[in-house]
Design an enzyme around this catalytic site. Structure first.
Site, PDB file in Angstrom:
ATOM      1  N   HIS A   1      21.422  59.729  39.246  1.00 50.74           N
ATOM      2  CA  HIS A   1      22.368  60.827  39.088  1.00 50.74           C
ATOM      3  C   HIS A   1      23.679  60.573  39.833  1.00 50.74           C
ATOM      4  O   HIS A   1      24.674  61.250  39.580  1.00 50.74           O
ATOM      5  CB  HIS A   1      21.722  62.142  39.574  1.00 50.74           C
ATOM      6  CG  HIS A   1      21.522  62.178  41.070  1.00 50.74           C
ATOM      7  ND1 HIS A   1      20.352  61.784  41.663  1.00 50.74           N
ATOM      8  CD2 HIS A   1      22.341  62.566  42.080  1.00 50.74           C
ATOM      9  CE1 HIS A   1      20.437  61.921  42.970  1.00 50.74           C
ATOM     10  NE2 HIS A   1      21.655  62.403  43.249  1.00 50.74           N
TER      11      HIS A   1
ATOM     12  N   GLU B   1      13.670  60.052  38.773  1.00 49.45           N
ATOM     13  CA  GLU B   1      14.672  59.074  39.191  1.00 49.45           C
ATOM     14  C   GLU B   1      14.071  57.673  39.339  1.00 49.45           C
ATOM     15  O   GLU B   1      14.677  56.683  38.935  1.00 49.45           O
ATOM     16  CB  GLU B   1      15.302  59.492  40.537  1.00 49.45           C
ATOM     17  CG  GLU B   1      16.072  60.795  40.493  1.00 49.45           C
ATOM     18  CD  GLU B   1      17.489  60.616  39.980  1.00 49.45           C
ATOM     19  OE1 GLU B   1      17.901  59.465  39.752  1.00 49.45           O
ATOM     20  OE2 GLU B   1      18.188  61.620  39.783  1.00 49.45           O
TER      21      GLU B   1
ATOM     22  N   HIS C   1      72.209 -12.611  44.380  1.00 49.96           N
ATOM     23  CA  HIS C   1      71.412 -13.681  44.968  1.00 49.96           C
ATOM     24  C   HIS C   1      71.654 -14.968  44.184  1.00 49.96           C
ATOM     25  O   HIS C   1      71.411 -15.015  42.971  1.00 49.96           O
ATOM     26  CB  HIS C   1      69.920 -13.339  44.934  1.00 49.96           C
ATOM     27  CG  HIS C   1      69.593 -12.039  45.591  1.00 49.96           C
ATOM     28  ND1 HIS C   1      69.649 -11.857  46.955  1.00 49.96           N
ATOM     29  CD2 HIS C   1      69.207 -10.837  45.077  1.00 49.96           C
ATOM     30  CE1 HIS C   1      69.315 -10.617  47.257  1.00 49.96           C
ATOM     31  NE2 HIS C   1      69.041  -9.976  46.132  1.00 49.96           N
TER      32      HIS C   1
ATOM     33  N   SER D   1      21.951  62.451  49.185  1.00 54.16           N
ATOM     34  CA  SER D   1      21.124  62.035  48.058  1.00 54.16           C
ATOM     35  C   SER D   1      20.672  60.591  48.246  1.00 54.16           C
ATOM     36  O   SER D   1      21.469  59.711  48.567  1.00 54.16           O
ATOM     37  CB  SER D   1      21.916  62.162  46.760  1.00 54.16           C
ATOM     38  OG  SER D   1      21.137  61.760  45.669  1.00 54.16           O
TER      39      SER D   1
ATOM     40  N   CYS E   1      74.172 -18.575  51.227  1.00 54.10           N
ATOM     41  CA  CYS E   1      73.558 -19.044  49.984  1.00 54.10           C
ATOM     42  C   CYS E   1      74.610 -19.332  48.910  1.00 54.10           C
ATOM     43  O   CYS E   1      74.332 -20.044  47.941  1.00 54.10           O
ATOM     44  CB  CYS E   1      72.547 -18.018  49.480  1.00 54.10           C
ATOM     45  SG  CYS E   1      73.264 -16.425  49.054  1.00 54.10           S
TER      46      CYS E   1
END
Length: 999
Positions: A230, A239, A733, A271, A660
């Site tokens: 309920h 119940e 390079h 309850s 280089c």
């Protein structure tokens, strides 16, 4: 019968028949001679001593024979020198012990054995002398051979060196796990549930067998609470079944805490409370051991396990509606609380005001008459999105008066604005309709894209993510199309740019002439090889193979490095490893950009551009395998390998870092006439290399090559080594015979000296002619350091003004640097120096001088930096029109571009309310620069003061001759005046002059 006596025993002797008469000389009687048999004789027992004697003699003879054999064997061994040497070493070798306890003889050399034997003999001699008393009562140099400690009562163990204690065996006790029943587990769970109050669910088999419970605190007690039907709004006759949950109820009551409680105290909200017979009223209201509160019927308590016919007459003890509402609201409210905690919450509004706020927000977003009404909820659910927005807008219009009253609540106005904005539509249809009219009936791709974008804009806030995504994609496609068709820039020219590598090799007549080749077809250097030593001895270093090639693999430059393939000269014989040696290490590959091309008069100069593929993509360099002693030339087709000069046939050379580019001049030497080789090499060594130095720009190298071709025109057709272009570090390079392990570079198209000379032209447009071995950031820092160190050095500053005037623009890094340059009149000297050379450079000095005057009038650093940023754009425009062949041009241009972009970005940040971190960085940078300036100023002042002291001393010396030396006051005033004029200071005492003593 005759007898013989043995002690007290008489033994008879039988008479022999044949008697023999024996006459005795003194006896008259006749004796009968009897015969003695063997059985009458005693057994012979040999002596043990005799046996031992015999054995001993035998053993002695055997030992003597053995000793004689050993003696003879020893005599023989003593004659063997090798064996005696080994025996001597074995006698004097020490005995060592291993970790496991095993002993072994550590063999020594013969020399070590002799030293050890001599030491042993010396110790024996010293011991003999000591025992014989040869040492006197005095001190001797040496060491104690034994311990001086006297050992007293100590424990002596009988354990041998091999003793090892046996560990006690650990007894393994197997622990048996105790079996725990489900009841024990349930007790433990319920004990925790009773303490915490969390709900627990008992799941049973079948329908309606599930039980939900919770421990609550009511009336000062801890009571189990069962969730009944309920409470959820469902009313039934019974119940729950007691017999299905009897055992569960017992466990629940077991952990509850009960006390004295009157049945009349039970009310709404109780309850489902579970009681057992420990509570007094249970026995009165039910015959069962347990009682579950359901409510009251006619004043009597009703148990939830009882069957009732009329359930509507029961007053159920559920919670009050407002309590249930608040409970549900509180649960969700706490779960949806913000996760950021910026303060501690306080109670500033009462519950009524909070309820008004919650109702306002709820009815704004979810307008219903009753929240519990299912029809109200379904009405909103069934609305479409457009209908829902219209419904919300209409509801806001109806509640406008209430919203006006609630606007004073903090934060509620933002919610109202958000809802209105989310539900509003795009009401400006005129522009959208005009776009529709213009694009109607057009089916081209671009018109359709415009229509899709217009549709998304017309929807406004109601546009979904899919609509926005589609509109963004269409806008991106249009942007790309527009970019590809722009004519304001030259970017579109790269789409059609092709610079393919020639499939045919270049022909060098010097390498094809039979008179210059030997019988193997190799190039003969002749006098050129002898004079090439000027290159190898000064600018190359020898590679020693025995030291390994690892240290030559990394080829460093100021802004990065490149890996050589020299390590691949060690060739593995395994095929798999040999294939691995053919793989290079790729760098980040750059796409084709404007930096890859060079133009003159609006046309491409293809030899000064990067090589591309057939489809327009750049041609990336591959692995260049190394060779030992070669000069590798040829940029198109297969490379040509020329043996290095054979003066040192077994040596390998590699160019020093920064030199280089000398491989280019070495390749030019191939085409030089033999009688001119000496002049060529001397000019390169004494003139060209000092001008170029290390890491020169390609423009400078091309200019130097041009100068050499003027004196030696035959070198124009000389082939070049392969030149790789690294756009990331703005480096070129020049590849030598050791190849390149790094791959992914762009390749320069220029293949001959004549093509390379085009880089020396001032009219050539492109970035590559300014490339050098070194990066912009490092170059800029070097320029800044050179500028700061030259402010107080007039001669050095004059060199900068003559050779690299753009360096003064880097003074914009600090207002202090600009002010000091202004005070030292460097800007004026720059104007005087360049007024007759280049007017555009003079504009730079004038603008810097004008900017410094404005900065000097302001003392706030942030405002000074802002003034500098504002003038960066103007300086950038001027410097773009200036000559581009100066060393620091690229670094200064990039510096000004960064200043311009930073100023624009900071302006946008300031407009949007964001903090600019560069403000604090400016203070730190200014402190560091001021420190460097103070150090330079201190050095300059020290030198200046020395010269000033010398001048003052000379002046005072002259005054000392003119005036009386006793007038100290006058001399002090003179010294003070000179110091004020020369040193700009007023000393109290003339301490700087040591010629006169004024004390």
């Amino acid at each position: 019968m005759a007898t013989i006596m043995f002690g007290s025993i008489a033994a008879e002797i039988p008479v022999i028949k044949e008697a023999i008469m024996i006459a005795m000389p003194k006896s008259k009687h006749t004796l009968h001679v009897v015969q003695v048999e063997a059985k009458h004789m005693a057994t012979e027992i040999r002596s043990e001593r005799g046996k031992l004697y015999v054995a001993k003699r035998f053993a002695d003879n055997a030992i003597k024979a053995y000793d004689s054999q050993l003696k003879a064997f020893d005599e023989l061994l003593k004659k063997n020198s090798d064996l005696q040497k080994r025996l001597f070493i074995g006698q004097n070798s020490p005995i060592k012990q291993k970790k496991g306890g095993a002993c072994f003889v550590r063999s020594l050399s013969f020399k070590q054995a002799e030293e050890r034997h001599a030491k042993y003999l010396k110790l024996q001699e010293e011991e003999h002398q000591f025992l014989s008393g040869a040492y006197g009562d005095k001190a001797y140099v040496g060491s104690v051979q034994g311990t001086l400690d006297r050992k007293v009562a100590e424990k002596v163990s009988f354990k041998s060196p091999y003793y090892k204690r046996t560990c006690k065996a650990v007894r393994q006790v197997k622990v048996l796990k105790k079996a725990v029943g489900s009841g024990k587990v349930l007790d433990q769970v319920l004990e925790i549930v009773a303490e915490t109050g969390v709900p627990v669910t008992f799941v049973g088999k079948g329908a309606n067998k599930t039980l939900r419970a919770q421990y609550v605190r009511r009336y000062g007690l801890v009571i189990p609470k069962i969730f009944l039907c309920h409470e959820s709004g469902r009313k039934v006759h019974r119940e729950m079944s007691y017999w299905h949950h009897k055992e569960t109820l017992q466990y629940l009551c077991k952990h509850g805490k009960y006390g004295a409680l009157n049945e009349n105290a039970l009310c709404k909200g109780d309850s489902g409370l579970l009681f057992d017979q420990r509570t007094a009223f249970v026995k009165r209201v039910t015959y069962l051991p347990h009682f579950i509160v359901r409510g009251r019927q006619e004043g009597q308590l009703v148990c939830a396990t009882e069957y009732l016919d009329n359930v509507y007459t029961i007053e159920h003890y559920t919670h009050k509606p407002e309590e249930q509402f608040f409970k549900g609201w509180k649960q969700v409210f706490d779960k949806m609380a913000p996760h950021t905690f910026e303060h501690d919450c306080t109670i500033d509004y009462n519950n009524e005001q909070c309820g008004e706020l919650a109702a306002t927000i709820c009815q704004t977003l979810f307008p219903v008459r009753k929240l519990s009404c299912n029809k109200c909820r379904h009405r909103i659910k069934d609305l479409s999105w457009e209908e829902f927005k219209q419904f919300i807008l209409a509801h806001l219009g109806c509640c406008a008066k209430l919203w006006e009253e609630q606007k004073n609540l903090p934060g509620l106005e933002k919610i109202h604005s958000f809802v209105v904005q989310a539900t509003s539509e795009n009401m400006i249809f005129e522009t959208s309709m005009e776009i529709v009219r213009l694009t109607q009936n057009y089916t081209s791709t671009h018109m359709l894209q415009i229509q899709d974008i217009n549709k998304a804009l017309m929807k406004g806030s109601s546009a979904t993510q899919e609509d926005l995504k589609k509109a963004s994609e269409q806008l991106l496609a249009m942007t790309r199309w527009w970019k590809n068709h722009m004519t304001l820039t030259n970017e579109d020219a790269l789409k059609t740019f092709r610079n393919k590598r020639s499939s045919k090799a270049l022909i060098n007549p010097s390498l094809l002439c039979d008179n210059q080749l030997d019988r193997n077809g190799n190039f003969v250097w002749g006098e050129r090889g002898r004079h090439s030593k000027r290159f190898f001895e000064n600018f190359f270093e020898e590679v020693v193979p025995s030291e390994g090639y690892k240290k030559y693999v990394i080829r460093n430059n100021p802004n990065g490095f490149r890996k050589l393939a020299i390590d691949s000269l060690i060739v593995p014989m395994d095929l798999a490893r040999a294939r691995i040696a053919l793989q290079g290490e790729s760098i980040k590959r750059e796409d084709l950009t404007l930096a890859c091309v060079s133009k003159q008069d609006g046309n491409f100069v293809y030899p000064c551009c990067c090589v591309t593929q057939d489809d327009g993509r750049p041609f990336y360099s591959e692995l260049k395998s190394p060779t030992k002693r070669h000069l590798v030339v040829g940029t198109s087709g297969d490379p040509k390998y020329i043996d290095l000069p054979a003066t040192d046939s077994d040596r390998m050379y590699i160019a020093k870092e920064g030199y280089c580019y000398l491989n280019i001049f070495l390749a030019m030497l191939v085409n030089v006439n033999e009688d001119e080789a000496k002049d060529f090499t001397k000019m390169v060594r004494d003139v060209v290399v000092p001008k170029l130095g290390t890491w020169p720009s390609m423009m400078d190298v091309a200019t130097a090559v041009y100068i050499m071709t003027v004196f030696h025109p035959e070198t124009r057709s000389a082939e070049l080594p392969r030149i790789l272009v690294d756009h990331a570090s703005q480096t070129m390079h020049v590849i030598d015979s050791f190849g390149s392990l790094s791959v992914g570079y762009h390749v320069l198209k220029a293949g001959t000296v004549n093509q390379l000379i085009q880089f020396a032209s001032n009219d050539l447009e492109g970035e590559m002619k300014h490339y050098r071995v070194g990066g912009d950031a490092e170059q800029r820092m070097r320029c800044e350091r050179a500028l700061i160190s030259s402010i107080f050095k007039p001669k050095k500053m004059m060199q900068i003004l003559e050779n690299d005037p753009y360096t003064l623009v880097l003074g914009l890094v600090s207002p202090t640097v600009l002010i000091h340059m202004f005070r030292m009149k460097h800007f004026e000297k720059g104007v005087e120096l360049w007024i007759n050379k280049d007017q555009s450079v003079v504009k730079i000095f004038l603008l810097l001088e004008h900017l410094t005057r404005k900065i000097a009038m302001n003392d706030v650093l942030l405002e000074q930096l802002e003034m500098i940023s504002q003038q960066a754009g103007r300086l950038h425009e001027i410097i773009c029109d200036c000559p581009k062949n100066i060393h620091s041009y690229r670094a200064v241009k990039d510096f000004l571009e960064v200043k311009m972009e930073a100023a624009l970005t900071n302006k946008e940040l300031a407009n949007n309310g964001f903090f600019d971190i560069n403000e604090s960085l400016g203070h730190v940078s200014e402190k560091n620069l001021c420190k460097s300036l103070r150090e330079g100023m201190a050095r300059a002042k020290l030198v200046g003061k020395i010269f000033c002291n010398m001048a003052i001393e000379k002046v005072l010396k002259g005054y000392g001759r003119a005036f009386d030396k006793e007038s100290c006051r006058r001399q002090k005033r003179i010294f003070k005046k000179i110091c004020e004029c020369v040193l700009h200071e007023c000393p109290n005492t003339p301490r700087k002059c040591t010629y006169y003593n004024f004390k």
